[in-house]
Design an enzyme around this catalytic site. Sequence first.
Site, mmCIF file in Angstrom:
data_model
loop_
_atom_site.group_PDB
_atom_site.id
_atom_site.type_symbol
_atom_site.label_atom_id
_atom_site.label_comp_id
_atom_site.label_asym_id
_atom_site.label_seq_id
_atom_site.Cartn_x
_atom_site.Cartn_y
_atom_site.Cartn_z
ATOM 1 N N GLY A 36 45.939 32.678 24.171
ATOM 2 C CA GLY A 36 46.838 33.924 23.629
ATOM 3 C C GLY A 36 46.529 33.400 22.546
ATOM 4 O O GLY A 36 46.241 32.598 21.557
ATOM 5 N N TYR A 149 41.577 29.774 40.672
ATOM 6 C CA TYR A 149 42.348 30.592 40.132
ATOM 7 C C TYR A 149 43.276 31.179 42.063
ATOM 8 O O TYR A 149 45.122 30.841 41.274
ATOM 9 C CB TYR A 149 41.570 31.632 39.393
ATOM 10 C CG TYR A 149 42.597 32.597 39.120
ATOM 11 C CD1 TYR A 149 43.418 32.086 38.445
ATOM 12 C CD2 TYR A 149 42.599 33.477 38.869
ATOM 13 C CE1 TYR A 149 44.097 32.838 37.638
ATOM 14 C CE2 TYR A 149 43.455 34.621 38.591
ATOM 15 C CZ TYR A 149 44.030 34.139 37.601
ATOM 16 O OH TYR A 149 45.048 35.240 37.454
#
Length: 319
Positions: A36, A149
Amino acid sequence: MNCLITGGAGFIGSHLAEELLGRGATVYAIDNLSTGSIANVEHLKAHPRFHYQVEDIFNEPVLAELIDRCDTIYHLAASVGVRLIVESPVRTIETNVAGTEIVLRHANKKKKKVVIASTSEVYGKSAQVPFREEDDLVLGPTKKGRWSYACSKAMDEFLALAYFKEKQLPVVIVRLFNTVGPRQTGRYGMVIPTFVKQGLLGHPITVFGDGKQSRCFAHVSDVVKGIADLGEHPRAVGEIFNLGNDEEVTIEELAGLVRTMTGGRSEIVYIPYSQAYEDGFEDMRRRVPDLSRVKGLIGYKPTQGVGEILESVIAYLKS
Ligand code: UDP
């Protein structure tokens, strides 16, 4: 309403923060800035109902205090992006599995609702499109890193549903399909920001494989509305929802569209998966959501097609 967003400075988290603030909520965001960026929430810093902390969700005292203050937790903190997964598998697995475990454990102490951001990647290479929430998950072998994942997110789902069943913790699972829009970075392999940047610079547009694989791209503004609606709906609790867009486009078509919309200077080049990712890399051919469940419960309807999505990403990257 007080809401906590883990991964609140991420691409989707920052848009969700805006959406929840718009609904009158007080928003607490926690983000360790691993993928982020503070720039994503810069414009929200002055908002009186927005509070953010640059911190890891693994800092349990901080997390526990934030959970204490909130009614609903939107758990978006995760390692995402195929490139990141292939290159940093330890980080992906640890963050996604242990991070969710910590969030659920602390939420359970106070019985706070948790909305878990899962992924369409869990359907793996299933060929049975469109994907419905109850379908089998078809994952590849553990030697192929990409599947870690999907597996880590499937584990998150199992754990959240286990907390719901065994401990009556209110949880909602949202399987996000390819979500795109302003603020998404191409650094971790995402195709739309990568193609648009290539097109704007007049560089070759890099199609991996034969380009006949398809995806359905949803604009992040549609997706965050869906997440917030699901987070507020009492009958979403204990359920799994696909969320995204069901308009399918091949990657080759996408490359052509981007090329035209960015001025037509780029050539389109085809790169084998082994060169783009790693030897033996497995991609999925088609990925299409069945959106009946989310449409039925909250009347969800994506409003932006691929053309509008590309326009917004082009405008963002130009600025
Ligand atoms: N892709 C591509 N060129 C790029 C990046 C991605 O052709 O520069 C392809 C990728 O192989 C996949 C699709 O675009 O088939 C979508 O990739 P992305 O990483 O955005 O999302 P995924 O659906 O794989 O999670």
